[in-house]
Design a protein around this motif. Structure first.
Motif, short mmCIF file in Angstrom:
data_model
loop_
_atom_site.label_atom_id
_atom_site.label_comp_id
_atom_site.label_asym_id
_atom_site.label_seq_id
_atom_site.Cartn_x
_atom_site.Cartn_y
_atom_site.Cartn_z
N UNK A 2 0.81 -1.23 0.00
CA UNK A 2 0.00 0.00 0.00
C UNK A 2 0.84 1.27 0.00
N UNK A 3 1.68 1.42 -1.02
CA UNK A 3 2.55 2.59 -1.12
C UNK A 3 2.35 3.30 -2.45
N UNK A 4 2.53 4.62 -2.43
CA UNK A 4 2.67 5.41 -3.65
C UNK A 4 4.18 5.59 -3.86
N UNK A 5 4.68 5.26 -5.06
CA UNK A 5 6.12 5.28 -5.31
C UNK A 5 6.50 6.42 -6.25
N UNK A 286 6.95 1.03 7.76
CA UNK A 286 7.29 2.45 7.74
C UNK A 286 6.29 3.28 6.96
N UNK A 287 6.13 4.53 7.36
CA UNK A 287 5.31 5.47 6.61
C UNK A 287 5.97 5.80 5.28
N UNK A 288 7.30 5.98 5.31
CA UNK A 288 8.08 6.28 4.11
C UNK A 288 9.29 5.35 4.07
N UNK A 300 14.38 5.70 -5.06
CA UNK A 300 12.92 5.53 -4.96
C UNK A 300 12.45 6.03 -3.60
N UNK A 301 11.28 6.63 -3.59
CA UNK A 301 10.62 7.06 -2.35
C UNK A 301 9.25 6.42 -2.34
N UNK A 302 8.99 5.63 -1.33
CA UNK A 302 7.71 4.92 -1.21
C UNK A 302 6.95 5.54 -0.03
N UNK A 303 5.80 6.15 -0.31
CA UNK A 303 4.99 6.80 0.71
C UNK A 303 3.73 5.97 0.92
N UNK A 304 3.49 5.55 2.15
CA UNK A 304 2.32 4.71 2.44
C UNK A 304 1.04 5.46 2.11
N UNK A 305 0.15 4.76 1.44
CA UNK A 305 -1.14 5.37 1.08
C UNK A 305 -1.94 5.73 2.32
#
Length: 306
Positions: A2-5, A286-288, A300-305
């Motif tokens: 569940x991440x936006x990358x 992690x949140x990020x 890459x930066x993965x931000x939790x939806x």
């Protein structure tokens, strides 16, 4: 997952809409040994990240204000706590210092405290008595309940004490501590912060992760982490290891080949098992997630939806 990358350039574009740029002098003061980072990279990654954290903290503050009005209580808002986790040599200290610098420049959060978890390790004498000095940094090497108690005090609005850890002597400094008193934001940096709660002596589930409002995991390939660790070890021969007080003073006279071999032995015996067993499996909590390439650049930066 569940991440936006975001790739590096997509994320870096967000910096153009973010204030508070860093300077070369800031970077020289904040970067860590063995963790090279350019001013361009620091601005591209950490300015947007500080803005995201501010959004989370601001939203939590707005919720607190509404709840306070509805419930009719007078207690002050508790600090917003950020946890930064990841392997040895991945660059946690640089990330933590850069974020402290940037977050303290925002008008709503001038008081930002930074606490590494090294101060919550057991003293070397205790680790030796338990036969686990060689597992320093593993979850069992920390004073049971100490970090949880510290975070509980902070979230309860109480002043909290942090034991001082000396990286030269590789040990807790007896009788010395620092006091953390009601910061706007508290950044906690350590290896295994994202582990799930475990049953404590009271039969209750307790864990530091539950105290965090925002979490960051620094990720990199195992092969890169090993090379960075060896590189830092070689640099330390002529800095910290050469101090007569150093726990590792016997390494100062090693040749390049001997030092590299020793560093790889330590990495493979201690740091790699800890990474595989206790650190990397918590990445998805992690949140990020900031993913680095072999050149230390965050790719890459993965931000939790939400």
């Amino acid at each position: 997952m569940p991440y936006v990358t975001f790739n590096h350039d997509e994320w870096a574009a967000l910096a153009q809409a973010t204030a508070l740029p860093l300077t070369d002098r800031d970077l020289a003061r904040l970067s860590s040994l063995g963790d090279p980072i350019s001013l361009e990279e620091a601005d591209a990654i950490y300015r947007p990240l500080s803005a995201i954290i501010q959004m989370f903290a601001g939203a939590q503050g707005a919720l607190f204000a509404r709840a306070k009005e509805f419930l009719g209580f007078s207690q002050p808002r508790t600090p917003f706590i950020v946890g930064i986790a990841g392997s040895v040599s991945v660059g946690k200290s640089t990330t933590a210092r850069l974020l402290r610098e940037l977050l303290s420049r925002w008008p709503g959060t001038p008081n930002v405290a930074l606490v590494p978890t090294d101060g919550f390790l057991m003293p070397n004498a205790e680790l030796e008595a338990r036969g686990i000095l060689g597992r320093k940094g593993f979850p069992e090497s920390y004073t049971p309940g100490a970090l949880t108690k510290f975070l509980d005090d902070i979230k309860s609005g109480r002043d909290a004490e942090v034991p001082v850890y000396d990286h030269v002597s590789y040990d807790i400094v007896p009788g010395k501590s620092i006091t953390v008193s009601s910061p706007d934001i508290l950044i906690v940096e350590g290896l295994t912060l994202l582990q799930p709660a475990k049953l404590d002596e009271r039969g209750e589930y307790a864990g530091v992760y539950d105290y965090f409002d925002f979490t960051i995991y620094l990720d990199a390939p195992e092969t890169s982490l090993e090379e960075w660790y060896v590189d830092r070890f070689l640099k330390l021969r002529t800095t910290a290891f050469s101090d007569p007080r150093s726990y590792f003073t016997n390494y100062a006279g090693l040749s390049d080949q001997q030092a590299a071999s020793t560093a790889r032995d330590i990495w493979r015996a201690i740091n790699l098992p800890n990474l595989r067993e206790n650190i990397a499996p918590t990445r998805s909590r992690a949140t990020v997630v900031l993913t680095k390439g072999a050149d230390h650049r965050i790719e890459k930066i993965h931000l939790k939806r939400l």
